[in-house]
Design a protein around this motif. Structure first.
Motif, PDB file in Angstrom:
ATOM      1  N   ASP A  25      34.695 -10.389  27.382  1.00  0.00           N
ATOM      2  CA  ASP A  25      33.205 -10.619  27.027  1.00  0.00           C
ATOM      3  C   ASP A  25      32.588 -11.520  27.999  1.00  0.00           C
ATOM      4  O   ASP A  25      33.429 -12.002  28.911  1.00  0.00           O
ATOM      5  N   GLN A  31      38.963  -9.187  24.696  1.00  0.00           N
ATOM      6  CA  GLN A  31      38.741  -8.591  23.215  1.00  0.00           C
ATOM      7  C   GLN A  31      39.336  -7.378  22.741  1.00  0.00           C
ATOM      8  O   GLN A  31      39.682  -6.491  23.783  1.00  0.00           O
ATOM      9  N   ALA A  78      29.744  -2.924  20.003  1.00  0.00           N
ATOM     10  CA  ALA A  78      30.154  -3.743  21.148  1.00  0.00           C
ATOM     11  C   ALA A  78      29.596  -2.558  21.997  1.00  0.00           C
ATOM     12  O   ALA A  78      30.027  -1.291  21.916  1.00  0.00           O
ATOM     13  N   THR A  92      22.702 -10.408  28.659  1.00  0.00           N
ATOM     14  CA  THR A  92      22.747 -11.005  27.344  1.00  0.00           C
ATOM     15  C   THR A  92      21.761 -11.939  26.920  1.00  0.00           C
ATOM     16  O   THR A  92      21.033 -12.118  25.966  1.00  0.00           O
ATOM     17  N   PRO A 100      28.363  -7.997  21.222  1.00  0.00           N
ATOM     18  CA  PRO A 100      29.112  -8.129  22.621  1.00  0.00           C
ATOM     19  C   PRO A 100      28.724  -7.184  23.524  1.00  0.00           C
ATOM     20  O   PRO A 100      28.813  -5.888  23.288  1.00  0.00           O
TER      21      PRO A 100
END
Length: 170
Positions: A25, A31, A78, A92, A100
């Motif tokens: 991430d 992840q 995601a 982001t 994410p």
């Protein structure tokens, strides 16, 4: 989802266990599918770039508007690209993305999920990008649905995906 153009035949087979993700991430934390999934599963979006692809940027913003609605259905969202952690972190925060964005720097997930864009040859600037698409992985890690696009301009509409999952959940 009937309103979409015919899909590109790519990616791992439906109704099979998905490989584990090889992504991090925006904080460089590894992840997994399980970590990212909601009660019913994960909507995994594969996109070209949050840096140079205007179609991807538009799609990521559209997903941002729908992420909470998908959560209410039991699915988390995601998105994976070959972009660097820094590129995804910047995007982001700049765009206030609430789901994410994941970096697949070594392209292992893109290769394992069999979605490497074969139109980009090794050594070229954009080698390592995936074909853009969506995979729905259930809460046991089995691929239930996939849709990949011919070309790169068309993207699945989140409204249609939400309606599809709403009916499936009913």
């Amino acid at each position: 989802i009937a309103e979409m153009p015919p899909p590109k035949n790519t990616g791992i087979a439906l109704n099979t266990q998905v490989p584990e993700l090889s992504v991090v991430d925006i904080y460089r934390n590894k992840q997994t599918v399980k970590q990212l999934s909601g009660d019913k599963g994960l909507i995994l979006v594969l996109f070209r770039s949050a840096d140079w692809c205007p179609f991807c940027k538009r799609q990521l913003l559209e997903i941002n508007q729908w992420a909470e609605k998908f959560n209410t259905l039991g699915y988390r969202v995601a998105a994976v690209s070959y972009d660097s952690v820094e590129t995804l972190r910047k995007y982001t925060f700049k765009k206030k993305i609430i789901y994410p964005l994941l970096s697949d720097q070594n392209n292992q997930t893109i290769l394992d999920y069999k979605v490497l864009n074969t139109e980009q040859k090794p050594g070229t600037k954009h080698y390592g990008i995936p074909f853009p698409g969506v995979m729905i992985i259930d809460n046991t890690g089995v691929l239930q649905y996939k849709y990949f696009y011919e070309g790169y301009k068309k993207r699945i509409k989140m409204k249609l995906l939400y309606e599809f999952l709403s009916k499936k959940s009913a």
